[in-house]
Design an enzyme around this catalytic site. Structure first.
Site, PDB file in Angstrom:
ATOM      1  N   GLU A 160      40.098  44.625  32.495  1.00  0.00           N
ATOM      2  CA  GLU A 160      39.321  45.749  32.606  1.00  0.00           C
ATOM      3  C   GLU A 160      38.943  45.402  34.194  1.00  0.00           C
ATOM      4  O   GLU A 160      37.901  45.285  34.403  1.00  0.00           O
ATOM      5  CB  GLU A 160      38.110  45.739  31.681  1.00  0.00           C
ATOM      6  N   HIS A 212      41.251  47.186  26.498  1.00  0.00           N
ATOM      7  CA  HIS A 212      41.151  47.948  28.016  1.00  0.00           C
ATOM      8  C   HIS A 212      42.734  47.577  28.643  1.00  0.00           C
ATOM      9  O   HIS A 212      43.344  48.513  28.527  1.00  0.00           O
ATOM     10  CB  HIS A 212      40.280  47.660  29.070  1.00  0.00           C
TER      11      HIS A 212
END
Length: 502
Positions: free
Chosen positions: A352, A377
């Site tokens: 992320e 993510h």
């Protein structure tokens, strides 16, 4: 139906042969075959649609073409500005009705809409508020006026405060503003990642006093499942640190009490809504903790999973990656289950970040080395070809949260999201919403819209949506027999969805 591996290999060999013998003007048949082969590789590209599904697919394609040619294309605009455009979208309207399977990446403190917290919870008796020196708020339920503390020098009873105002609309809206990132001018309000993350973390702290009040917690969990169900989501895996909860008299309950409360709320909700599959928790610890503290958290998670195997799915580390400690920093703590000879599934946040080449950027590979079940993510995965290949080989799905990535300033235009590459390659993906209440959403429909229209582009079709929904059950932490049950439940909902369209 899905194309068999043998059929895919034969098609690929033929493709190579056609390309090799091509000289001069390309044969249109070769071009058509190339295009079909490329489409077959994308997410949903090998899903064979029924006649009824093909009709809906053609309709969706026309709608998407219209939206992509509009003056303002929602995925290219910051979500806070695009939200009204999305709400008026016929594609979005269809996606809201579509059965989306499970939400596999949502955090506990942002599960429920802030409107419910403000208009329901803050109106309950004995709710106090304090305005802090840094223009934030704190809430606390107490049978008497709370004592001052370092960040709160003066507590006021909300019931008394509202009585003096008469019309509380503006006041309640200001409370909502403190509990969400939503603003009409996000570019001015959040000029950098540091500033938006600061507000992000403040909002969590502000909501904590409401959510961790013991009488509120069960209602909170139930309401969260209700909002998902209203958006045609049938399963949840919730990331939670299971904060200690408190009573009106100051009595403190431990994490086991919170876990049992989640279990009871889920059982009650499933009893009230038999078409809802259930919910599980991924225990979390913060990246800011020390190695010894994370080691203790891992031990605690092992014990919780042993005592509540149907509820506890595994473990994750949360918090901003760019300012937090890396997975490798915690390697001693994360190796503990293997050292003890026990299994604790990991569901690591990794990638992320847009800071390519940093130690944080290596979390992607380290997550895979620690046998993560999914990658939260995975924004940076496209920059790591070896990690991408390894995650595909190990069948590790990426939890894509488009709105979160945009709001937290990893990307401006979602058409350029790295997941577009993953989707075109048919990499295992699921769509989730991360922190919906902080972004002014509920459920999964908004994120599905951004993934389908923005990230997937015109190539993404009904097969894409179908595979993404199925993936949310396929890559869940559920045991095989419950996955089969969940897929059967989802298929029934899907058939009704298609039938209703016709």
């Amino acid at each position: 139906m899905v194309m068999s591996l043998y059929q895919a290999m034969v098609a690929y060999v033929l493709l190579l042969w056609f390309v090799e013998v091509c000289m001069g003007m390309p044969d249109p048949r070769q071009r058509d075959m190339l295009m079909r082969q490329e489409v077959s590789r994308q997410t949903g590209g090998r899903v064979i649609l029924t006649a009824a599904e093909q009709r809906l697919d053609a309709y969706l394609h026309r709608l998407k073409q219209q939206e992509m040619s509009a003056a303002q294309f929602p995925p290219a605009v910051h979500f806070f500005k695009a939200k009204p455009l999305i709400q008026s979208s016929p594609v979005f309207s269809l996606l809201r009705k579509m059965p989306k399977g499970g939400a596999l990446h949502i955090h506990h403190s942002s599960l429920v809409s802030v409107e419910w917290l403000v208009k329901n919870v803050t109106y309950r008796p004995h709710c106090y508020i304090c305005f802090t020196w840094d223009n934030s708020v704190r809430f606390l339920f107490s049978s008497r006026q709370p004592f001052p503390r370092w960040d709160c020098f003066y507590w006021q009873l909300l019931e008394t405060l509202r009585a003096k105002m008469g019309d509380c609309t503006d006041f309640d809206n200001s409370l909502i503003q403190n509990l969400t990132l939503f603003t009409e001018d996000p570019d001015t309000a959040y000029p950098s990642q540091d500033i938006v993350w600061e507000k992000f973390e403040k909002a969590f702290i502000s909501a904590a006093g409401l959510i961790t009040h013991a009488p509120v917690l069960k209602d909170y969990f139930y309401r969260g499942l209700e909002e998902l169900h209203q958006d045609n989501v049938m399963y949840l895996e919730l990331r939670s640190g299971l904060s200690r909860t408190y009573e009106l008299d100051g009595t403190i309950h431990d994490k086991i009490w919170s876990l049992k409360t989640f279990q009871e709320a889920t059982k009650q909700f499933v009893a009230d809504h038999p078409d809802f599959l259930g919910a599980r928790i991924i225990i979390t610890a913060h990246r800011a903790l020390s190695v010894s503290e994370v080691k203790a958290a891992v031990k605690e998670a092992i014990q919780m999973q042993r005592d509540f195997p149907d509820v506890v799915a595994g473990f994750d580390l949360v918090g901003r990656e760019d300012s937090g400690r890396t997975l490798w920093y915690f390697r001693e703590a994360l190796s503990l289950p293997a050292d003890l000879g026990v299994t604790l599934p990991y569901f690591f946040h990794a990638g992320e970040t847009d800071e390519e080449g940093t130690d944080v950027d290596q979390n992607i590979l380290d997550a895979l080395l620690f046998n993560t079940t999914r990658i939260g993510h995975g924004y940076a995965l496209a920059h790591h070809p070896l990690a991408k290949e390894l995650s595909r080989k190990k069948n590790v799905a990426v939890e894509v949260c488009p709105i979160s990535n945009q709001v937290l300033k990893l990307i401006l235009d979602l058409r350029n999201h790295p997941a577009a590459v993953l989707m075109s390659e048919g990499h295992p993906l699921v769509i989730s919403s991360d922190d919906p209440s902080l972004f002014g959403t509920t459920g999964l429909s908004y994120d599905f819209y951004q993934a389908f229209v923005g990230i997937g582009g015109l190539k993404a079709n009904l097969g894409t949506l179908k595979e993404l929904a199925i993936n949310s059950i396929r890559y869940s932490s559920l045991p095989p027999h419950l996955k089969e049950t969940g897929l059967a439940m989802w298929q029934n909902k899907w058939d009704v969805f298609i039938s209703d369209f016709l």
